[in-house]
Design a protein around this motif. Structure first.
Motif, PDB file in Angstrom:
ATOM      1  N   ARG A  67       0.844  -1.176   0.000  1.00  0.00           N
ATOM      2  CA  ARG A  67       0.000   0.000   0.000  1.00  0.00           C
ATOM      3  C   ARG A  67       0.891   1.242   0.000  1.00  0.00           C
ATOM      4  O   ARG A  67       1.783   1.370   0.849  1.00  0.00           O
ATOM      5  CB  ARG A  67      -0.922   0.030   1.233  1.00  0.00           C
ATOM      6  N   GLY A  68       0.650   2.138  -0.955  1.00  0.00           N
ATOM      7  CA  GLY A  68       1.426   3.370  -1.022  1.00  0.00           C
ATOM      8  C   GLY A  68       2.915   3.135  -1.187  1.00  0.00           C
ATOM      9  O   GLY A  68       3.721   3.881  -0.630  1.00  0.00           O
ATOM     10  N   GLY A  69       3.289   2.104  -1.947  1.00  0.00           N
ATOM     11  CA  GLY A  69       4.691   1.812  -2.159  1.00  0.00           C
ATOM     12  C   GLY A  69       5.371   1.113  -1.008  1.00  0.00           C
ATOM     13  O   GLY A  69       6.579   0.854  -1.060  1.00  0.00           O
ATOM     14  N   ARG A  70       4.620   0.765   0.036  1.00  0.00           N
ATOM     15  CA  ARG A  70       5.184   0.091   1.205  1.00  0.00           C
ATOM     16  C   ARG A  70       4.618  -1.315   1.327  1.00  0.00           C
ATOM     17  O   ARG A  70       3.422  -1.526   1.121  1.00  0.00           O
ATOM     18  CB  ARG A  70       4.855   0.884   2.476  1.00  0.00           C
ATOM     19  N   THR A  71       5.459  -2.275   1.618  1.00  0.00           N
ATOM     20  CA  THR A  71       5.012  -3.653   1.821  1.00  0.00           C
ATOM     21  C   THR A  71       4.421  -3.769   3.218  1.00  0.00           C
ATOM     22  O   THR A  71       5.136  -3.669   4.217  1.00  0.00           O
ATOM     23  CB  THR A  71       6.174  -4.638   1.654  1.00  0.00           C
ATOM     24  N   VAL A  72       3.100  -3.984   3.278  1.00  0.00           N
ATOM     25  CA  VAL A  72       2.402  -4.059   4.557  1.00  0.00           C
ATOM     26  C   VAL A  72       2.339  -5.498   5.048  1.00  0.00           C
ATOM     27  O   VAL A  72       2.515  -5.769   6.241  1.00  0.00           O
ATOM     28  CB  VAL A  72       0.985  -3.460   4.436  1.00  0.00           C
ATOM     29  N   LEU A  73       2.072  -6.429   4.146  1.00  0.00           N
ATOM     30  CA  LEU A  73       2.116  -7.860   4.459  1.00  0.00           C
ATOM     31  C   LEU A  73       3.207  -8.488   3.608  1.00  0.00           C
ATOM     32  O   LEU A  73       3.258  -8.257   2.395  1.00  0.00           O
ATOM     33  CB  LEU A  73       0.768  -8.532   4.166  1.00  0.00           C
ATOM     34  N   ASP A  74       4.049  -9.276   4.242  1.00  0.00           N
ATOM     35  CA  ASP A  74       5.228  -9.782   3.549  1.00  0.00           C
ATOM     36  C   ASP A  74       5.310 -11.305   3.673  1.00  0.00           C
ATOM     37  O   ASP A  74       5.744 -11.841   4.692  1.00  0.00           O
ATOM     38  CB  ASP A  74       6.490  -9.136   4.152  1.00  0.00           C
ATOM     39  N   GLY A  75       4.841 -12.007   2.637  1.00  0.00           N
ATOM     40  CA  GLY A  75       4.965 -13.455   2.582  1.00  0.00           C
ATOM     41  C   GLY A  75       4.277 -14.191   3.708  1.00  0.00           C
ATOM     42  O   GLY A  75       4.856 -15.094   4.316  1.00  0.00           O
TER      43      GLY A  75
END
Length: 293
Positions: A67-75
């Protein structure tokens, strides 16, 4: 002097009306801009598959969401056995609400997939998905002409007795019956607090028979006693699979399993009593929480 004062008062009244209209125009422009953002979002595509019979087993496989260029959930890899309750906990900004959105396909992950009883959510028809998944939110949007219409809102309208049973489970029946026309009270004429709105949102979710129930901070505005009463009814064995975004230790303690999110990744998955032994886990709930079971 009286005449001058009256003229100044009339002038001030005119300015006040003008300011009110300018404020309304400003709100309308802001609303139009927000609506344009919503309309610019691409429509979700649905598949052609139906759900097989099953207990509501939920699986997240390598789910990554940005979201917005940021990884909020990662794998994120996570499995919720059918008919059980999973509480999702973590500090603010760790992706709890986004995980709840992805779990019921209010949003699609950027990578990975989500399955319900072995079927990827993307492959399901719109009606099959929405009949299988029910949501309750922190600030529910209620639709319909009357209170009963709002609680029965959905693809299939549940019978009146089911609506009232759901309202009793959500501890909403008592205050609804105190309204001028009870369940037939126009929704616009039904004043309610934040906690009462949450209970109506919960009742709407309970009134529909699905196999996955997702509560995104839907108990946050309730007093402790009401929350415990609803949790006791909600978390009984059997029924749909339940995924709860939890901010209180008491809610997490009532779940079968807790998924602890930290920085968009799963820090740990296990019973609340075991995770409570870790100081960092206890810190998630703040110093005010004293519940240890």
């Amino acid at each position: 002097e009286v005449l001058a004062a009256s003229r100044y008062a009339a002038l001030a009244t005119g300015v006040g009306v003008l300011v009110g209209r300018l404020a309304a125009l400003s709100r309308a422009r802001a609303g139009t801009a927000r609506l344009a953002e919503v309309l610019a979002e691409p429509a979700s595509a649905y598949g052609a598959r139906e759900l097989p019979s099953g207990p509501g087993r939920l699986e997240l496989r390598g789910v990554t969401a940005r979201r917005g260029g940021r990884t909020v959930l990662d794998g994120v890899d996570l499995t919720v056995p059918g008919g059980t309750t999973l509480a999702v906990v973590g500090r603010s900004g760790t992706g709890k609400s986004l995980l709840a959105e992805v779990a019921g396909r209010l949003a699609d992950p950027d990578a990975g997939e989500v399955l319900l009883d072995g079927v990827p959510l993307r492959d399901l028809t719109h009606d099959a998905l929405r009949r299988a998944v029910s949501y309750a939110f922190e600030r529910p949007a209620l639709f319909g002409a009357t209170v009963e219409d709002a609680l029965a809102f959905g693809l299939d309208r549940p019978p009146a007795h089911r609506v009232r049973e759901a309202a009793r489970t959500a501890r909403a029946d008592a205050f609804v019956r105190r309204l001028p026309r009870g369940y037939d009270t126009p929704l616009a004429d039904a004043p309610r607090s934040g906690g009462e709105s949450q209970r109506l949102g919960l009742a709407r979710a309970f009134a529909h028979d699905g196999r996955l129930l997702i509560l995104d901070d839907a108990l946050s505005s309730l007093d402790t006693v009401t929350e415990r009463q609803i949790s006791r009814s909600l978390l009984t064995p059997g029924g749909p699979t339940r995924l709860l975004v939890a901010h209180r230790a008491a809610t997490a303690a009532a779940a079968d399993t807790v998924a602890w999110l930290d920085g968009g990744r799963l820090r740990a998955v296990g019973p609340h009593a075991e995770l409570w032994r870790e100081e960092e886990y206890r810190a998630v709930f703040g110093d005010a929480e004293a519940v240890t079971k």
